[in-house]
Design a protein around this motif. Structure first.
Motif, PDB file in Angstrom:
ATOM      1  N   PHE B 124       0.836  -1.212   0.000  1.00  0.00           N
ATOM      2  CA  PHE B 124       0.000   0.000   0.000  1.00  0.00           C
ATOM      3  C   PHE B 124       0.871   1.262   0.000  1.00  0.00           C
ATOM      4  CE2 PHE B 124      -4.504  -1.138   1.780  1.00  0.00           C
ATOM      5  CZ  PHE B 124      -4.741  -1.892   0.661  1.00  0.00           C
ATOM      6  N   CYS B 163     -10.131   6.965   4.228  1.00  0.00           N
ATOM      7  CA  CYS B 163      -9.478   5.649   4.166  1.00  0.00           C
ATOM      8  C   CYS B 163      -8.257   5.613   5.075  1.00  0.00           C
ATOM      9  CB  CYS B 163      -9.046   5.339   2.727  1.00  0.00           C
ATOM     10  SG  CYS B 163      -7.918   3.942   2.586  1.00  0.00           S
ATOM     11  N   ILE B 164      -8.189   4.575   5.918  1.00  0.00           N
ATOM     12  CA  ILE B 164      -7.080   4.462   6.863  1.00  0.00           C
ATOM     13  C   ILE B 164      -6.051   3.417   6.417  1.00  0.00           C
ATOM     14  CG2 ILE B 164      -8.369   5.317   8.865  1.00  0.00           C
ATOM     15  CD1 ILE B 164      -8.962   2.426   9.647  1.00  0.00           C
ATOM     16  N   CYS B 166      -6.224   0.202   5.948  1.00  0.00           N
ATOM     17  CA  CYS B 166      -6.168  -1.000   6.787  1.00  0.00           C
ATOM     18  C   CYS B 166      -6.021  -2.286   5.975  1.00  0.00           C
ATOM     19  CB  CYS B 166      -7.419  -1.077   7.658  1.00  0.00           C
ATOM     20  SG  CYS B 166      -8.942  -1.304   6.711  1.00  0.00           S
ATOM     21  N   ALA B 168      -8.630  -4.030   4.706  1.00  0.00           N
ATOM     22  CA  ALA B 168      -9.795  -4.923   4.821  1.00  0.00           C
ATOM     23  C   ALA B 168     -10.454  -5.160   3.469  1.00  0.00           C
ATOM     24  CB  ALA B 168     -10.818  -4.341   5.792  1.00  0.00           C
ATOM     25  N   CYS B 169     -10.390  -4.144   2.602  1.00  0.00           N
ATOM     26  CA  CYS B 169     -11.011  -4.283   1.276  1.00  0.00           C
ATOM     27  C   CYS B 169     -10.341  -5.410   0.500  1.00  0.00           C
ATOM     28  CB  CYS B 169     -10.919  -2.956   0.510  1.00  0.00           C
ATOM     29  SG  CYS B 169      -9.350  -2.094   0.659  1.00  0.00           S
ATOM     30  N   PHE B 181      -9.115   0.696  -1.992  1.00  0.00           N
ATOM     31  CA  PHE B 181      -8.046   1.516  -1.419  1.00  0.00           C
ATOM     32  C   PHE B 181      -7.506   2.498  -2.450  1.00  0.00           C
ATOM     33  CE2 PHE B 181      -3.386   1.953  -1.146  1.00  0.00           C
ATOM     34  CZ  PHE B 181      -3.289   2.694   0.027  1.00  0.00           C
ATOM     35  N   CYS B 228     -15.345  -2.328   4.636  1.00  0.00           N
ATOM     36  CA  CYS B 228     -14.532  -1.150   4.965  1.00  0.00           C
ATOM     37  C   CYS B 228     -14.967  -0.508   6.274  1.00  0.00           C
ATOM     38  CB  CYS B 228     -14.614  -0.124   3.831  1.00  0.00           C
ATOM     39  SG  CYS B 228     -13.737   1.409   4.224  1.00  0.00           S
ATOM     40  N   LYS B 230     -14.347   2.357   7.282  1.00  0.00           N
ATOM     41  CA  LYS B 230     -14.589   3.790   7.118  1.00  0.00           C
ATOM     42  C   LYS B 230     -15.710   4.076   6.124  1.00  0.00           C
ATOM     43  CE  LYS B 230     -12.295   4.538  10.176  1.00  0.00           C
ATOM     44  NZ  LYS B 230     -12.674   5.305  11.379  1.00  0.00           N
ATOM     45  N   ILE B 232     -15.920   3.600   2.965  1.00  0.00           N
ATOM     46  CA  ILE B 232     -15.532   4.115   1.644  1.00  0.00           C
ATOM     47  C   ILE B 232     -16.469   3.502   0.604  1.00  0.00           C
ATOM     48  CG2 ILE B 232     -13.691   4.211  -0.096  1.00  0.00           C
ATOM     49  CD1 ILE B 232     -12.988   5.775   2.420  1.00  0.00           C
TER      50      ILE B 232
HETATM   51  S1  SF4 Z   1     -11.050  -1.182   3.841  1.00  0.00           S
HETATM   52 FE1  SF4 Z   1     -11.565   0.996   3.594  1.00  0.00          FE
HETATM   53  S2  SF4 Z   1     -10.221   2.055   5.061  1.00  0.00           S
HETATM   54 FE2  SF4 Z   1      -9.380  -0.010   4.822  1.00  0.00          FE
HETATM   55  S3  SF4 Z   1      -7.848   0.224   3.144  1.00  0.00           S
HETATM   56 FE3  SF4 Z   1      -9.753  -0.418   2.177  1.00  0.00          FE
HETATM   57  S4  SF4 Z   1     -10.737   1.520   1.554  1.00  0.00           S
HETATM   58 FE4  SF4 Z   1      -9.156   2.057   3.066  1.00  0.00          FE
END
Ligand code: SF4
Ligand code: HEM
Ligand code: FES
Lengths: 219, 255
Positions: B124, B163-164, B166, B168-169, B181, B228, B230, B232
């Motif tokens: 990332f 977006c942090i 993380c 998860a996506c 992301f 996600c 957050k 997104i």
């Molecule tokens: S799950 Fe959401 S917050 Fe986490 S990396 Fe993906 S887009 Fe960003």
């Protein structure tokens, strides 16, 4: 997908989306023609005339080659993409649960399988009706040829299952292709999803109803 | 509702990168339902340490849902069963007495496991390095309202900026695609005038780096959006594709 492939993953998805939508157009036109079989008047006059006009159309070979290319592009790119994606997760999860409540056989999860069944159906269909490999009695009208094929139990089965899975393929595929092309405003997508669901059902029921009608109802 | 529960944990243990891993089962008794999920893991680690065993490695930093370091696969769901919640904000009241909870690391080739539940998410970072910044001289902070930006645009940019990182996506996607992301990072710049001068190169370079890292391809299942923490929106992915086409047809891109 590694960056060294000729097209980026986003560009590949654009091509897949375009190929998918064009195939949808072909499917819609093909269905419209097939449904003429239900007009039985005058020994299937409507269907026979439609088939004759199509066969006499000078540009038919061009269209056929175009379709072949379209199918090849669609099949090769989608399967290649899924192969690459499966390499992106070499070690799977022990437990897996969708946050959207989707099961393992949801339309979006088995696009490659529904596609492959459709492919098997299309190959049989071409062998039957394009190349006459399994049935080639002379002197039959186009409608009689189709009815003969549909009366065959093997064909009847494939001609029912194939379209049903094509409908399932399109249930995800139709709306997905717009998003692949970068078209996806909120209101637009609400409409596209409804249109896609209706289209999927019409395609599945429209094509699959013919073998059912021929084998069960039209004794 | 009882104040404490007994649970059985099935935890992925792996001694290092590329090492074979396995699940270990740990019963944990009298866990307060007020404990957060990570506090529950802290309690487990205290017990393991007390009995001379190796504690379970997992990442966390802020523990308030803003740093993005704590992602875990909990019972097959990224960040556990809640929506728009990072693992550190998940609480044990979400579980019942007698539950078996399976805990796994994010799984994706570009996110190799470093140890137990910790994965390397530097892929990332490299994507962001490829274009997720402004390198033009944007001057000093302008006076408020010197550059007028329509409210919905500013808010859409801010939503994407939430977006942090993380992962998860990627973890939740059946294709291990990083598109949510990347689209969040591309679109929060693309929507603002400060991000505009580098719009074209940014999207091309970030997409190229995403592919280079070996993430899978998005097939529009929207599982990322559901995972996600957050919230997104998937629509960022659709807009990224538009941004990408725009970059290709207006040219001036370098990969
Ligand atoms: S799950 Fe959401 S917050 Fe986490 S990396 Fe993906 S887009 Fe960003
Ligand atoms: C008449 C036949 C077909 C039609 C109308 C059709 C239509 C579509 C559409 C519209 C999409 C969505 C594209 C996108 O998301 O951008 C799609 C995706 C796909 N198709 Fe087909 N398709 C057909 C046949 C096939 C065949 C024969 C295969 C063979 C394997 C196949 C495999 C796939 C796969 C793997 C995907 C990708 C899926 C995904 O995004 O998850 N399709 N198809
Ligand atoms: S520990 Fe920072 S987001 Fe969870």
């Amino acid at each position: 997908m590694k960056g060294n492939s000729a097209l980026s993953s986003v560009a590949q998805k654009l091509v897949i989306g375009i190929s998918g939508l064009l195939l949808c157009g072909f499917v819609a036109a093909h269905l419209a023609g097939n449904l003429l079989l239900y007009i039985t008047d005058g020994n299937y006059k409507a269907f026979n005339e439609y088939a004759k006009n199509l066969h006499d159309f000078a540009l038919l070979p061009v269209i056929e080659i175009g379709l072949l290319v379209l199918f090849l592009v669609h099949i090769v790119l989608t399967l290649w993409m899924q192969l690459q994606s499966s390499k992106a997760r070499p070690e799977g999860y022990a437990v897996r649960k969708s946050k959207q409540g989707r099961g393992a056989v949801a339309a979006q999860n088995i696009m490659h399988l529904s596609g492959l069944v459709v492919l098997a159906f299309i190959l049989l269909h071409l062998a039957d009706l394009r190349f006459g490999l399994r049935f080639n009695e002379d002197g039959l009208s186009p409608a009689q040829t189709v009815l003969q094929v549909l009366r065959d139990p093997v064909s009847a089965m494939f001609y029912t299952i194939g379209p049903l899975l094509l409908g399932y393929h399109l249930f995800h595929g139709f709306q997905s292709s717009f998003q692949s092309l970068g078209l996806g405003g909120e209101r637009f997508m609400r409409i596209v999803k409804i249109v896609g669901a209706v289209f999927a059902v019409v395609v599945a029921v429209g094509f699959a109803s013919l073998p059912v009608w021929v084998t069960l109802l039209r004794k | 509702m009882s104040e404490s529960i007994n649970v059985t944990l099935k935890v992925w243990r792996q001694s290092g990168p590329g090492e074979p891993g396995r699940f270990e089962t740990y019963p944990l008794e009298n866990v307060s339902t007020h404990a957060s999920f990570l506090e529950m893991l802290d309690i487990l680690n205290q017990k393991l340490t007390n009995t001379g065993k190796e504690p379970v490695a997992f990442d966390s930093d802020c523990r308030e849902g803003i740093c993005g370091s704590c992602g875990l696969m909990v019972d097959g769901q990224a960040h556990g069963p809640d929506t728009e919640t990072a693992t550190c904000q998940l609480h044990m009241r979400r579980f019942s007495d007698g539950d078996t909870i399976t805990i796994e690391p994010w799984r994706a080739r570009p996110f190799p496991v470093l140890k137990d539940l910790v994965v390397d998410r530097s892929a990332f970072d490299r994507i962001v390095e490829a274009g997720g910044y402004n390198s033009i001289n944007a001057g000093n902070a302008p006076d408020a309202n010197a550059i007028l930006i329509p409210k919905d645009r500013a808010e859409a940019a801010m939503d994407a900026a939430a977006c942090i990182g993380c992962g998860a996506c990627v973890a939740a996607c059946k294709n291990a695609s990083a598109m949510l992301f990347v689209s969040a990072k591309v679109m929060h710049f693309a929507r603002l005038p400060q991000g505009d001068p580098e719009r074209t190169t940014r999207v091309s370079r970030m997409v190229a780096q995403m592919d280079e890292e070996g993430f899978g391809s998005c097939t529009n299942t929207t599982e990322c959006e559901a995972a996600c923490p957050k919230g997104i929106s998937f629509s960022n992915i659709v807009e990224l594709r538009r941004e990408f086409v725009r970059a290709q047809v207006t040219g001036r891109t370098s990969r």
